[in-house]
Scaffold this motif. Sequence first.
Motif, PDB file in Angstrom:
ATOM      1  N   LEU A   1       3.263   3.158  -3.199  1.00  0.00           N
ATOM      2  CA  LEU A   1       4.270   2.514  -2.397  1.00  0.00           C
ATOM      3  C   LEU A   1       4.414   0.897  -2.851  1.00  0.00           C
ATOM      4  CD1 LEU A   1       3.390   4.161   0.963  1.00  0.00           C
ATOM      5  CD2 LEU A   1       5.337   4.812  -0.695  1.00  0.00           C
ATOM      6  N   SER A   2       3.761   0.033  -2.089  1.00  0.00           N
ATOM      7  CA  SER A   2       3.876  -1.133  -2.394  1.00  0.00           C
ATOM      8  C   SER A   2       2.476  -1.723  -3.020  1.00  0.00           C
ATOM      9  CB  SER A   2       3.870  -2.284  -1.069  1.00  0.00           C
ATOM     10  OG  SER A   2       5.030  -1.759  -0.284  1.00  0.00           O
ATOM     11  N   GLY A   3       2.850  -2.894  -3.976  1.00  0.00           N
ATOM     12  CA  GLY A   3       1.342  -3.494  -4.343  1.00  0.00           C
ATOM     13  C   GLY A   3       0.960  -4.476  -3.275  1.00  0.00           C
ATOM     14  N   ILE A   4       1.566  -4.887  -2.525  1.00  0.00           N
ATOM     15  CA  ILE A   4       1.046  -5.858  -1.436  1.00  0.00           C
ATOM     16  C   ILE A   4       2.044  -5.571  -0.233  1.00  0.00           C
ATOM     17  CG2 ILE A   4       0.724  -8.065  -0.606  1.00  0.00           C
ATOM     18  CD1 ILE A   4       0.087  -9.068  -3.307  1.00  0.00           C
ATOM     19  N   GLU A   5       1.473  -5.219   0.795  1.00  0.00           N
ATOM     20  CA  GLU A   5       2.287  -5.126   2.099  1.00  0.00           C
ATOM     21  C   GLU A   5       1.721  -6.100   3.042  1.00  0.00           C
ATOM     22  OE1 GLU A   5       3.814  -1.982   5.557  1.00  0.00           O
ATOM     23  OE2 GLU A   5       3.440  -1.298   3.157  1.00  0.00           O
TER      24      GLU A   5
ATOM     25  N   THR B   1       7.429  -0.773  -4.737  1.00  0.00           N
ATOM     26  CA  THR B   1       7.916  -2.185  -4.188  1.00  0.00           C
ATOM     27  C   THR B   1       6.677  -3.248  -4.539  1.00  0.00           C
ATOM     28  OG1 THR B   1       9.231  -1.085  -2.467  1.00  0.00           O
ATOM     29  CG2 THR B   1       8.494  -3.498  -2.050  1.00  0.00           C
ATOM     30  N   GLY B   2       7.000  -4.448  -5.049  1.00  0.00           N
ATOM     31  CA  GLY B   2       6.111  -5.157  -5.423  1.00  0.00           C
ATOM     32  C   GLY B   2       5.223  -5.934  -4.244  1.00  0.00           C
ATOM     33  N   VAL B   3       6.140  -6.646  -3.243  1.00  0.00           N
ATOM     34  CA  VAL B   3       5.493  -7.468  -2.088  1.00  0.00           C
ATOM     35  C   VAL B   3       6.714  -6.855  -1.073  1.00  0.00           C
ATOM     36  CG1 VAL B   3       4.863  -9.417  -0.891  1.00  0.00           C
ATOM     37  CG2 VAL B   3       4.559  -9.286  -3.425  1.00  0.00           C
ATOM     38  N   PHE B   4       6.016  -6.253  -0.054  1.00  0.00           N
ATOM     39  CA  PHE B   4       6.957  -5.785   1.052  1.00  0.00           C
ATOM     40  C   PHE B   4       6.350  -6.638   2.373  1.00  0.00           C
ATOM     41  CE2 PHE B   4       7.833  -3.095   4.665  1.00  0.00           C
ATOM     42  CZ  PHE B   4       8.943  -2.847   4.565  1.00  0.00           C
ATOM     43  N   ILE B   5       7.179  -7.376   3.024  1.00  0.00           N
ATOM     44  CA  ILE B   5       6.634  -8.159   4.389  1.00  0.00           C
ATOM     45  C   ILE B   5       7.784  -7.496   5.394  1.00  0.00           C
ATOM     46  CG2 ILE B   5       6.495 -10.413   5.079  1.00  0.00           C
ATOM     47  CD1 ILE B   5       6.569 -11.635   2.612  1.00  0.00           C
ATOM     48  N   ASN B   6       6.748  -7.286   6.412  1.00  0.00           N
ATOM     49  CA  ASN B   6       7.447  -6.599   7.579  1.00  0.00           C
ATOM     50  C   ASN B   6       6.771  -7.045   9.089  1.00  0.00           C
ATOM     51  OD1 ASN B   6       8.738  -4.948   9.283  1.00  0.00           O
ATOM     52  ND2 ASN B   6       7.781  -3.117   8.478  1.00  0.00           N
ATOM     53  N   GLY B   7       7.764  -6.960   9.857  1.00  0.00           N
ATOM     54  CA  GLY B   7       7.002  -7.334  11.445  1.00  0.00           C
ATOM     55  C   GLY B   7       7.428  -8.908  11.716  1.00  0.00           C
TER      56      GLY B   7
ATOM     57  N   GLN C   1      -1.787   4.420  -2.406  1.00  0.00           N
ATOM     58  CA  GLN C   1      -0.361   4.155  -2.036  1.00  0.00           C
ATOM     59  C   GLN C   1      -0.108   2.782  -1.913  1.00  0.00           C
ATOM     60  OE1 GLN C   1      -0.538   7.032   1.696  1.00  0.00           O
ATOM     61  NE2 GLN C   1       0.908   7.895   0.523  1.00  0.00           N
ATOM     62  N   VAL C   2      -0.817   1.923  -1.335  1.00  0.00           N
ATOM     63  CA  VAL C   2      -0.511   0.390  -0.978  1.00  0.00           C
ATOM     64  C   VAL C   2      -1.795  -0.091  -1.692  1.00  0.00           C
ATOM     65  CG1 VAL C   2      -0.126  -1.489   0.534  1.00  0.00           C
ATOM     66  CG2 VAL C   2       0.847   0.846   1.155  1.00  0.00           C
ATOM     67  N   GLY C   3      -1.580  -1.076  -2.542  1.00  0.00           N
ATOM     68  CA  GLY C   3      -2.793  -1.609  -3.287  1.00  0.00           C
ATOM     69  C   GLY C   3      -3.620  -2.543  -2.256  1.00  0.00           C
ATOM     70  N   ILE C   4      -3.058  -3.521  -1.422  1.00  0.00           N
ATOM     71  CA  ILE C   4      -3.363  -4.541  -0.634  1.00  0.00           C
ATOM     72  C   ILE C   4      -2.606  -4.465   0.476  1.00  0.00           C
ATOM     73  CG2 ILE C   4      -4.081  -6.733   0.084  1.00  0.00           C
ATOM     74  CD1 ILE C   4      -4.678  -7.349  -3.123  1.00  0.00           C
ATOM     75  N   PHE C   5      -3.300  -4.211   1.657  1.00  0.00           N
ATOM     76  CA  PHE C   5      -2.480  -4.209   3.021  1.00  0.00           C
ATOM     77  C   PHE C   5      -2.931  -5.211   4.079  1.00  0.00           C
ATOM     78  CE2 PHE C   5      -0.673  -0.775   6.448  1.00  0.00           C
ATOM     79  CZ  PHE C   5       0.153  -1.839   7.052  1.00  0.00           C
ATOM     80  N   ILE C   6      -2.255  -6.120   4.289  1.00  0.00           N
ATOM     81  CA  ILE C   6      -2.528  -7.337   5.084  1.00  0.00           C
ATOM     82  C   ILE C   6      -2.017  -7.084   6.493  1.00  0.00           C
ATOM     83  CG2 ILE C   6      -2.685  -9.715   5.647  1.00  0.00           C
ATOM     84  CD1 ILE C   6      -2.264 -10.071   2.600  1.00  0.00           C
TER      85      ILE C   6
ATOM     86  N   VAL D   1       0.188 -15.467  -1.394  1.00  0.00           N
ATOM     87  CA  VAL D   1       0.111 -14.559  -2.620  1.00  0.00           C
ATOM     88  C   VAL D   1       0.605 -15.406  -3.907  1.00  0.00           C
ATOM     89  CG1 VAL D   1       1.028 -12.379  -3.607  1.00  0.00           C
ATOM     90  CG2 VAL D   1       0.625 -12.701  -1.036  1.00  0.00           C
ATOM     91  N   GLU D   2      -0.470 -15.639  -4.828  1.00  0.00           N
ATOM     92  CA  GLU D   2      -0.220 -16.655  -5.999  1.00  0.00           C
ATOM     93  C   GLU D   2      -0.833 -16.145  -7.000  1.00  0.00           C
ATOM     94  OE1 GLU D   2      -0.965 -20.352  -4.738  1.00  0.00           O
ATOM     95  OE2 GLU D   2      -3.078 -20.346  -4.974  1.00  0.00           O
ATOM     96  N   GLY D   3      -0.318 -16.331  -8.289  1.00  0.00           N
ATOM     97  CA  GLY D   3      -1.207 -16.143  -9.657  1.00  0.00           C
ATOM     98  C   GLY D   3      -1.618 -14.695  -9.955  1.00  0.00           C
ATOM     99  N   ASN D   4      -0.801 -13.550  -9.634  1.00  0.00           N
ATOM    100  CA  ASN D   4      -0.928 -12.422  -9.520  1.00  0.00           C
ATOM    101  C   ASN D   4      -0.274 -11.666 -10.526  1.00  0.00           C
ATOM    102  OD1 ASN D   4      -3.224 -11.901  -7.249  1.00  0.00           O
ATOM    103  ND2 ASN D   4      -1.286 -12.779  -6.076  1.00  0.00           N
ATOM    104  N   VAL D   5      -0.663 -10.495 -10.941  1.00  0.00           N
ATOM    105  CA  VAL D   5       0.505  -9.578 -11.839  1.00  0.00           C
ATOM    106  C   VAL D   5       0.745  -8.357 -10.972  1.00  0.00           C
ATOM    107  CG1 VAL D   5       0.939  -7.995 -13.881  1.00  0.00           C
ATOM    108  CG2 VAL D   5      -0.443 -10.383 -13.936  1.00  0.00           C
ATOM    109  N   ILE D   6       1.972  -8.452 -10.251  1.00  0.00           N
ATOM    110  CA  ILE D   6       2.338  -7.193  -9.446  1.00  0.00           C
ATOM    111  C   ILE D   6       3.254  -6.419 -10.028  1.00  0.00           C
ATOM    112  CG2 ILE D   6       2.885  -6.881  -7.039  1.00  0.00           C
ATOM    113  CD1 ILE D   6       2.334  -9.628  -6.316  1.00  0.00           C
ATOM    114  N   SER D   7       3.150  -5.461 -10.621  1.00  0.00           N
ATOM    115  CA  SER D   7       3.831  -4.539 -11.526  1.00  0.00           C
ATOM    116  C   SER D   7       3.827  -2.965 -11.283  1.00  0.00           C
ATOM    117  CB  SER D   7       3.834  -4.788 -12.977  1.00  0.00           C
ATOM    118  OG  SER D   7       4.203  -6.417 -13.255  1.00  0.00           O
ATOM    119  N   ALA D   8       4.474  -2.409 -11.638  1.00  0.00           N
ATOM    120  CA  ALA D   8       4.609  -0.640 -11.765  1.00  0.00           C
ATOM    121  C   ALA D   8       4.267  -0.200 -10.431  1.00  0.00           C
ATOM    122  CB  ALA D   8       3.551  -0.328 -12.478  1.00  0.00           C
ATOM    123  N   ASN D   9       4.712  -0.831  -9.417  1.00  0.00           N
ATOM    124  CA  ASN D   9       4.725  -0.279  -7.940  1.00  0.00           C
ATOM    125  C   ASN D   9       6.073  -0.122  -7.456  1.00  0.00           C
ATOM    126  OD1 ASN D   9       1.689  -1.031  -7.505  1.00  0.00           O
ATOM    127  ND2 ASN D   9       2.866  -3.080  -7.805  1.00  0.00           N
TER     128      ASN D   9
END
Length: 117
Positions: free
Chosen positions: A52-56, A75-81, A20-25, A65-73
Amino acid sequence: MGLIRAGSTTVKGLAINRFQVGIFILDGGGGIITGNYIGVGLSGTQAKGNALSGIEIRGSPNNRVEGNVISANHTGVFINGATTGNRIYGNYVGTNKTGDQALRQQPWRGGQHSSRE
């Protein structure tokens, strides 16, 4: 999904897809996400998106977050809070690993999932 709650965590060199989410921090802070294929296969050319998100990043400051391929999600990167100091740069977002072909989100065919949040 890779849930990261500890601070100063590094995720490097992985293919993370079909969650659902690739990486959730969550919380922590000071993490580094680099050199990963998020939402794509090991070749960096096949769409295998996360639903949902590639990274949240939620409530976690000073992550890089650097030097990644973030595709086909969805949402690519979602920042919240309450997050500050997060840096997102040098990524291929929405493309293959060379940046010369778009990789769109594919219909997700996973099982049923529910969120506890």
